[in-house]
Write a protein that holds these residues in place. Structure first.
Motif, short mmCIF file in Angstrom:
data_model
loop_
_atom_site.label_atom_id
_atom_site.label_comp_id
_atom_site.label_asym_id
_atom_site.label_seq_id
_atom_site.Cartn_x
_atom_site.Cartn_y
_atom_site.Cartn_z
N ASP A 1 -100.40 53.28 65.41
CA ASP A 1 -101.83 52.62 65.31
C ASP A 1 -101.55 51.63 64.25
OD1 ASP A 1 -103.10 54.15 67.15
OD2 ASP A 1 -103.35 55.58 65.62
N GLU B 1 -100.72 42.49 63.57
CA GLU B 1 -101.05 41.52 64.79
C GLU B 1 -99.84 40.64 65.27
OE1 GLU B 1 -104.51 38.38 65.95
OE2 GLU B 1 -104.68 39.46 64.12
N SER C 1 -101.72 49.00 73.50
CA SER C 1 -103.28 49.08 73.71
C SER C 1 -104.06 48.84 72.48
CB SER C 1 -103.47 50.55 74.38
OG SER C 1 -104.68 50.80 74.29
N SER C 2 -104.73 47.87 72.42
CA SER C 2 -105.59 47.80 71.24
C SER C 2 -105.12 47.89 70.10
CB SER C 2 -106.84 48.85 71.57
OG SER C 2 -107.53 48.75 72.59
#
Length: 108
Positions: A24, A28, A96-97
């Motif tokens: 996680d 970016e 994903s995200s």
């Protein structure tokens, strides 16, 4: 099921199944640069208590994250035994995200 039945269960043999985990909060710029199916580089040293995951060198040279503590010992010991994890054995399965699903195949 008895109170101590969990003691009878066999430990997971990661060397036959490999490991898959989610990283996680990937930076970016790294998240945008990597693609599904890209390989990842894994690096560690004996006196460090982590295995760092790096993006492929072809587009961006940056750290993605670290191997989760649940899999740290098995992945680190595999790397330190001079068993090379080839590029096609460690890759990104999903984006994903802001997180990445990473798969590492470990060979006996």
């Amino acid at each position: 099921m008895g109170l101590f039945d969990f003691l009878k269960s066999k430990p997971i043999d990661y060397y036959n199944v490999g490991v898959t985990f989610r990283v996680d909060d990937v930076p970016e710029d790294v998240y945008e640069a990597v693609l599904v199916n890209d390989y990842v580089n894994l690096r560690t040293v004996e006196n460090r208590n982590d295995v760092r995951i790096y993006a492929p060198d072809k587009r961006i040279r940056a750290q993605i994250g670290v191997v989760p503590s649940k899999y740290l010992n098995v992945v680190k010991s595999h790397l330190l035994r001079n068993e090379k994890i080839k590029a096609h054995d460690s890759n990104i399965l999903e984006k994903s995200s802001g997180s990445l699903l990473i798969s590492i195949k470990l060979k006996v």
